[in-house]
Every structure is written in structure tokens, then in C-alpha cells.
Design an enzyme around this catalytic site. Structure first.
Site, short mmCIF file in Angstrom:
data_model
loop_
_atom_site.label_atom_id
_atom_site.label_comp_id
_atom_site.label_asym_id
_atom_site.label_seq_id
_atom_site.Cartn_x
_atom_site.Cartn_y
_atom_site.Cartn_z
CE LYS A 197 -3.49 -2.78 -0.07
NZ LYS A 197 -4.27 -3.32 1.17
C1 LIG Z 1 -5.31 -4.25 1.56
C2 LIG Z 1 -6.76 -4.34 1.56
C3 LIG Z 1 -7.43 -4.53 2.61
C4 LIG Z 1 -6.96 -5.30 3.94
O1 LIG Z 1 -5.90 -4.87 4.57
P1 LIG Z 1 -4.82 -5.56 5.25
O2 LIG Z 1 -4.15 -4.43 6.05
O3 LIG Z 1 -4.08 -6.63 4.45
O4 LIG Z 1 -5.81 -6.48 6.40
C5 LIG Z 1 -8.87 -4.44 2.66
N1 LIG Z 1 -9.25 -3.96 1.56
C6 LIG Z 1 -8.79 -3.39 0.51
C7 LIG Z 1 -9.42 -3.25 -0.73
C8 LIG Z 1 -7.36 -3.74 0.56
O5 LIG Z 1 -6.47 -3.57 -0.43
#
Ligand SMILES: *Cc1c(COP(=O)(O)O)cnc(C)c1O
Length: 398
Positions: A197
Site C-alpha cells: 500500500k
Molecule cells: C489491503 C486491503 C485490505 C486489507 O488490508 P490488510 O492490511 O491486508 O488487512 C482491505 N481492503 C482492500 C480493498 C485492500 O486492498
């Protein structure tokens, strides 16, 4: 047939080292910040948590930011804050990561899938409206690929019906809608700090809200449902605490928050670089047959977590599987985001969902490809991606 022999057929690959679709950037300032915490008195829930939350709230323009251990926990905290329970339905777009709807199930609710706009793959407000019932408690808007949804329509709809709007902003840190930063204008917004991210704490998540009571409730929720944390009791010289609600241990620790602070300082430049890469991709694919980038809404500033193209495999003599393998062989760490959630075996088994429920998401799934997109990618890396895509597609063109 034209061009060089494909790597998958024994030719020279465009790249010898795999270019991933996303990756973190860690510098010496990040490392030093974490090492400082290791030498300090507080490893978890110390001064860095508050400092990170303040910095995150400032960057997103929200009144409050609540740090939790991952984006999924952030979504769960949103569901709890929205008082979602077993008697409720929560509307979620079909084109997302399963965590968006799993969070509703954690609270015992039933996820109802809404279809997406085929041009942007953002949730279609008209389909959300069609799927509302007397049991609908919340709507989750996913800012897919980093592009804010149609919040004019979604906010009006949710306000009219007294439903909580939650943004799954896990793709969209640094984006904005009509000049307002993502995280500042919806009741609850959930972010992820996973390494792919925009910024990372290894694992991590944040919820932003402008509501004082919701923020306070989520701080209790992330700490077993207990009203004070260990550090507060220490400062007050008190042993007494009360558990007032059922909560979880969803805390983010000081090591992670120190990293979050130094990462956040670089966000603006990183998002700018992502936008620059996206416009280079847009220009490079203009006029390339059978490749179409997703549409961009005029009222948003896109945060480009992903750069997604649709490939018209039907017009080529090739399947998605073959193109995927051929691009991998050329050294591209491409990916597909996502398998529509209602098609996963668990969702078919538990809720009886299956093909036909969200036709736009299902058709898009057959065509989408996420190309490499991360801020430390060079212009030369991007040229390699474009060259590999053109090489592979022209080899398979009729
Ligand atoms: C990455 C992501 C999540 C979950 O995040 P984590 O930190 O991996 O638990 C939820 N929704 C979307 C759209 C994501 O891309």
C-alpha cells in the site's frame, strides 16, 4: 506475427529480474526511527501511537485517526462503530479484496454485493440503491485502485436512508474527491498499511472519522473493550480498569507507529510519482489495440495504488492465462485485482452466491490486469512494462 520471440517460447525476456506490481520503500530514516523505539521504554502503545495518529489525521484532514493492527481490523472496527449486527445487511462492491465484506461477517451480518461501473470498476450507486432493504445497516465504498468513488451519489443516498457510509480506503491514501482528502469527508474510512500500500508499518491499519464518540469507541474496541490502556494507568498511578464492551486486541505497536511517522512524511512525493507513472502509462497505451486503461472520474485526484488495464482477450487469439504466463516470463510481476468476492467458495457455500450476481464485475474480472506501480519504479522500468505488453500482445494478435 511480429517482433521478437517471446521469453515463454525461449526468447530473450524484456527483464531478467522480476519487476513486482508493488513494493515498499524503506530508507535510513525509517530504520533509525524503529531502532530508537527498540532502545526506548515503550515497545507497544507508547508515545509513538498518539504521534502517528495525530500525523495521520493531519494528512487526511480528519478530526481523528485510530491506529489498529491491519486494514482488516480497521474495517472490522468500522462495522462495530456502525453497530452492524446479525440482523443487518451490509452492501459491498463485488470488485474488492475479500476483507471488505469479511468484516461485515465478523459482526454476524450478511454481505450483499453491488455491481460496479464497467469504466471505472467503482461501485455503481444505482445498484447500491436497488439492493437496499429495511435490513441494510451500512454501505462500504471501495476506492478501487486508488480512485475515490461517486461520493456525491453515495452520501446523498446513505443520508436519505439513515445508513452508515464506510469507505474502504485501503487503496486511496493521498487521493481526494472535489478537493477533499480521502478520509476527511465520510463517516468512517479504513486504511491499510500493508507493504504494497501507499505507506507501510509492516502490517497496520487506520480508521479516520470526524466523530468524537466513534473514535473513542474504536479505541476501546481495539483494546479488548477496556477503557484505559496500560500506559494511561501507569501515568495515573492506578491499577483499576474496566472492560465495558467486548473488544479485540487490534493494537498497532510503537515500533510500527515510529515507522508510520517517517513513512507518512514521504507520502505526498510518492503519490505524485504514482500519478506521473500513471500518466506515462496512459500516454504509452493510447492507440495500442486491445489494451484499455480504466476511466478516471473528472472530480477526483487518483492515488493510484494500482494501475489496471483491461485487455480484450476475445479479440486476440489467446487466453488470459497464456498472456499472464507470457508477461511473467518477460519479467513483469503482474497481478489480477480481484476475483469478484461472491465467486469465492466460502461465499458460494455460506450465502448461495455465484455467477450472474454482478455481471459487470464478473466480465471485468476476465479482462483486468494490474501492471507494476510503485513510487521507486524508474521511467526505464515503465518503458520495460510497456515494451513487454506490446511484445506479448503483438505476438498473439490476429
Ligand atoms: C489491503 C486491503 C485490505 C486489507 O488490508 P490488510 O492490511 O491486508 O488487512 C482491505 N481492503 C482492500 C480493498 C485492500 O486492498
Amino acid at each position: 506475427m511480429s517482433g521478437a520471440r517471446l521469453a515463454i517460447d525461449g526468447g530473450e525476456p524484456v527483464r531478467t529480474r522480476l519487476l513486482p506490481y508493488g513494493r515498499q520503500s524503506i530508507d535510513e530514516a525509517d530504520i533509525a526511527a524503529v531502532v530508537d523505539v527498540l532502545r526506548s521504554d515503550w515497545l507497544t502503545t507508547g508515545p509513538k501511537v498518539e504521534a502517528f495518529e495525530r500525523a495521520f489525521a493531519e494528512v487526511t484532514g480528519a478530526r481523528h485517526a485510530v491506529a489498529v493492527c491491519n486494514g482488516t481490523a480497521a474495517l472490522h472496527a468500522c462495522m462495530h462503530a456502525a453497530k452492524v449486527g446479525p440482523e443487518h445487511e451490509v452492501i459491498v462492491p463485488a470488485m474488492t479484496f475479500a476483507a471488505s465484506s469479511n468484516a461485515a461477517i465478523y459482526q454476524g451480518a450478511t454481505p450483499i454485493f453491488a455491481d460496479v461501473d464497467p469504466a471505472t470498476l467503482l461501485v455503481d450507486p444505482a445498484d447500491v440503491e436497488r439492493k437496499l432493504t429495511a435490513r441494510t445497516r451500512a454501505v462500504v465504498a471501495v476506492d478501487y485502485a486508488g480512485q475515490p468513488c461517486d461520493y456525491d451519489a453515495l452520501q446523498a443516498l446513505c443520508e436519505r436512508r439513515g445508513i452508515t457510509l464506510i469507505t474502504d480506503a485501503c487503496h486511496a491514501l493521498g487521493g481526494s474527491h472535489r478537493g477533499r482528502p480521502v478520509g476527511s469527508f465520510v463517516q468512517l474510512s479504513a486504511f491499510s498499511l500493508h507493504p504494497v500500500k501507499h505507506i507501510t508499518t509492516g502490517e497496520g491499519g487506520v480508521i479516520t472519522t470526524n466523530d468524537d464518540a466513534l473514535a473513542a469507541g474504536m479505541r476501546v474496541f481495539r483494546n479488548h473493550g477496556i477503557t484505559t490502556d496500560h500506559r494511561q494507568r501507569e501515568q495515573q498511578g492506578s491499577w483499576f480498569y474496566e472492560m465495558v464492551d467486548l473488544g479485540w486486541n487490534y493494537r498497532l505497536n510503537d515500533l510500527q507507529c515510529a515507522l508510520g511517522i517517517t513513512q507518512l512524511a514521504k507520502l505526498r512525493g510518492w503519490v505524485e510519482r504514482r500519478r506521473e507513472l500513471a500518466s506515462m502509462y496512459d500516454a504509452a497505451f493510447r492507440g495500442v489495440p486491445h489494451v484499455a486503461p480504466l476511466a478516471k472520474r473528472p472530480e477526483v485526484e487518483h492515488a493510484y495504488h494500482l494501475y489496471v488495464v483491461r485487455i480484450d482477450y476475445a479479440a486476440l487469439c489467446v487466453t488470459r492465462k497464456e498472456v499472464f504466463a507470457a508477461l511473467r516470463a518477460e519479467g513483469l510481476g503482474i497481478n489480477v485485482h480481484y476475483v469478484p468476492v461472491h465467486l469465492h467458495p466460502y461465499y458460494r457455500r455460506k450465502f448461495g452466491y455465484g455467477p450472474g450476481l454482478c455481471p459487470n464485475a464478473e466480465a471485468a474480472y476476465e479482462q483486468i490486469l494490474s501492471l507494476p506501480m510503485f513510487p521507486t519504479m524508474t521511467d526505464a522500468d515503465l518503458r520495460d512494462v510497456v515494451a513487454a505488453v506490446q511484445k506479448v500482445l503483438s505476438a498473439y494478435a490476429r
